[in-house]
Design a protein around this motif. Structure first.
Motif, PDB file in Angstrom:
ATOM      1  N   SER A 103      -7.239  -7.167   1.811  1.00  0.00           N
ATOM      2  CA  SER A 103      -7.853  -6.393   2.890  1.00  0.00           C
ATOM      3  C   SER A 103      -7.107  -6.560   4.205  1.00  0.00           C
ATOM      4  N   THR A 104      -6.291  -7.629   4.320  1.00  0.00           N
ATOM      5  CA  THR A 104      -5.513  -7.839   5.540  1.00  0.00           C
ATOM      6  C   THR A 104      -4.099  -7.289   5.438  1.00  0.00           C
ATOM      7  N   ARG A 105      -3.793  -6.690   4.283  1.00  0.00           N
ATOM      8  CA  ARG A 105      -2.446  -6.162   4.075  1.00  0.00           C
ATOM      9  C   ARG A 105      -2.493  -4.641   3.978  1.00  0.00           C
ATOM     10  N   ALA A 106      -1.341  -4.050   4.208  1.00  0.00           N
ATOM     11  CA  ALA A 106      -1.154  -2.609   3.993  1.00  0.00           C
ATOM     12  C   ALA A 106      -0.025  -2.452   2.987  1.00  0.00           C
ATOM     13  N   LEU A 117       3.801   6.341   1.768  1.00  0.00           N
ATOM     14  CA  LEU A 117       2.670   6.220   2.677  1.00  0.00           C
ATOM     15  C   LEU A 117       2.245   4.761   2.775  1.00  0.00           C
ATOM     16  N   ILE A 118       1.849   4.340   3.949  1.00  0.00           N
ATOM     17  CA  ILE A 118       1.315   2.997   4.166  1.00  0.00           C
ATOM     18  C   ILE A 118      -0.198   3.109   4.238  1.00  0.00           C
ATOM     19  N   THR A 119      -0.876   2.420   3.320  1.00  0.00           N
ATOM     20  CA  THR A 119      -2.328   2.562   3.226  1.00  0.00           C
ATOM     21  C   THR A 119      -2.983   1.195   3.122  1.00  0.00           C
ATOM     22  N   PRO A 120      -4.151   1.001   3.733  1.00  0.00           N
ATOM     23  CA  PRO A 120      -4.879  -0.267   3.574  1.00  0.00           C
ATOM     24  C   PRO A 120      -5.543  -0.347   2.202  1.00  0.00           C
ATOM     25  N   VAL A 121      -5.949  -1.542   1.818  1.00  0.00           N
ATOM     26  CA  VAL A 121      -6.582  -1.766   0.516  1.00  0.00           C
ATOM     27  C   VAL A 121      -8.007  -2.234   0.742  1.00  0.00           C
ATOM     28  N   PRO A 122      -9.019  -1.376   0.495  1.00  0.00           N
ATOM     29  CA  PRO A 122     -10.410  -1.816   0.622  1.00  0.00           C
ATOM     30  C   PRO A 122     -10.730  -2.900  -0.409  1.00  0.00           C
ATOM     31  N   PRO A 123     -11.555  -3.896  -0.069  1.00  0.00           N
ATOM     32  CA  PRO A 123     -11.849  -4.989  -1.019  1.00  0.00           C
ATOM     33  C   PRO A 123     -12.471  -4.504  -2.324  1.00  0.00           C
ATOM     34  N   ASP A 124     -13.328  -3.454  -2.266  1.00  0.00           N
ATOM     35  CA  ASP A 124     -14.021  -3.024  -3.489  1.00  0.00           C
ATOM     36  C   ASP A 124     -13.095  -2.310  -4.464  1.00  0.00           C
ATOM     37  N   GLU A 125     -11.848  -2.035  -4.069  1.00  0.00           N
ATOM     38  CA  GLU A 125     -10.908  -1.391  -4.981  1.00  0.00           C
ATOM     39  C   GLU A 125     -10.000  -2.397  -5.684  1.00  0.00           C
TER      40      GLU A 125
END
Length: 424
Positions: A103-106, A117-125
């Motif tokens: 969750s702290t990384r992209a 594309l640079i995208t965040p990672v939600p914890p529930d995924e």
């Protein structure tokens, strides 16, 4: 005098038998108490250890799905995150730790049009599951000692059956009493496998929406079998949730692209209307120039305005076409994902049906063995059942401990089991 000696001999024999029975009862009580204590401990949360293999996946980013073994340093190496400590914690704690880290990384993801594309990672995924446990090790009076693959809910009796049963060469070959123990263990193991196979067949048929044609099999629902069935249901639930996350991710992409396509088409219509107005303005300026009532500068400005509006209309049209393509690809990806999952479930169902046939054949063979051994027991009525001393070494929370068990003692990954047959 002879009669007196005979009576004295019989009396000593009775005392010896009674003492032997009391000793066996005492050992059984102690082993039972120890089994209850360590059985309750084994039901606690399972702690990860060196040799366990975990799978980490992120919804919508299949290229980041990875399987990693916990190395001798106690870490698991995950792409992007690097080494993460995993020994001594349960899978829920590791899952929470990796979800917090991601969750702290992209992450960089390549889109369908080739862009990065640079995208965040939600914890529930982020999904984290155990896919392979470290083995258990057996030694002593067994047909085949060594490494045995661990299965959830495995007991000492099942592990001994996998190792070929007890080695009774020094305790009279072909003793039906001892063979009966081995065959019973084999039969119990096969029953457990049968319960799991039938349950897996039901789960697969439910997932596929196929009417169940499973045969009705009456088998004892032992605690080990029930635990294995519960774990199987959890695995299906985790796989279903992972699939649903993938589908939801693609459906969300489809919806976003649908909204964007509609907006761009509307913008394109406005740009085309503006371009028409600029063309009319250019024609008007040209007409005025021919009559000498305007300057060439006004004509040049009208021409530049018309070219700019035409360029904007073309760019908007290209973006609308690209959004429509991404929308189509997302819809096609959902269909492909569903088709692949159905094919995978069908393959699993076919394999499970084949396994059911094999297990039933092995059960019939085990029944015949037990029937034959039962008919031979009368010949060996004076021979007692094997008295096995089972010592289990377990490394729990970085602290080694050893305890006595029996055939029903549940095992954990990494256990070392020593079996020693003893004469009564």
């Amino acid at each position: 005098m002879m009669i007196g000696n005979i009576r004295m001999s019989v009396s000593r024999s009775d005392v010896s038998v009674k003492f032997s029975n009391l000793r066996r009862i005492a050992c059984s009580v102690v082993a039972g108490v120890l089994m209850l204590v360590f059985s309750s401990e084994s039901k606690a949360d399972f702690r990860l250890g060196v040799g366990d293999v975990v799978e980490v996946s992120i919804a919508g980013i299949p290229e980041l799905r990875t399987r990693a073994m916990i190395n001798t340093d106690g870490n698991v190496v995950i792409p992007i995150l690097g080494s993460v400590p995993a020994v001594g914690i349960d899978i829920t704690t590791l899952r929470k730790k990796l979800q917090d880290e991601f969750s702290t990384r992209a992450v960089s993801v390549r889109s369908s049009d080739g862009r990065t594309l640079i995208t965040p990672v939600p914890p529930d995924e982020v999904s984290v599951n155990i896919v392979e446990y470290r083995p258990i090790y057996l030694s002593g009076d067994l047909a085949r000692g060594g490494e045995v693959a661990y299965r959830p809910g495995m007991t000492v009796r099942q592990a001994v059956a996998v190792a070929g049963g007890y080695d009774v060469v020094r305790f009279r070959v072909n003793n039906p009493q001892l063979e009966a123990v081995t065959f019973n263990a084999e039969y119990t193991t096969l029953l457990g496998e049968l319960v799991q196979a039938v349950e897996k067949k039901k789960q697969l048929e439910a997932e596929l929406g196929i009417k169940s044609d499973s045969i009705q099999i009456e088998v004892p629902r032992t605690p080990s079998a029930q635990a294995a069935v519960a774990i199987l249901a959890q695995q299906f639930q985790a796989q279903r949730e992972d699939f649903e996350r993938e589908v939801k991710h693609l459906q969300d992409t489809y919806k976003r692209m649908a909204v964007r396509t509609t907006f761009l088409n509307q913008q394109k219509e406005r740009e085309e209307e503006g371009m028409k107005a600029d063309v009319e303005e250019l024609e008007r300026a040209k007409s005025l120039l021919e009559r000498g009532t305007t300057s060439t500068q006004r004509v040049s400005e009208a021409r530049r305005a018309m070219l700019a509006s035409a360029t904007r209309a073309l760019q908007t049209g290209a973006e609308a076409a690209q959004a429509a393509l991404v929308q189509y690809e997302a819809d096609r990806a959902v269909q492909k994902l569903q088709e692949q999952r159905r094919l995978r479930l069908l393959d699993d169902l076919q394999e499970t049906n084949t396994r059911l046939v094999r297990i039933q054949a092995q059960l019939n063979a085990a029944k015949q063995k037990l029937a034959f051994v039962g008919s031979m027991k009368s010949i060996w009525s004076n021979v007692g059942e094997p008295n096995a001393r089972i010592l289990i070494h377990r490394n729990a929370n970085e602290e080694g401990k050893s305890f006595l068990g029996n055939g029903s003692t549940p095992l954990l990954p990494g256990d070392v089991v020593e079996v020693a047959l003893q004469a009564d």
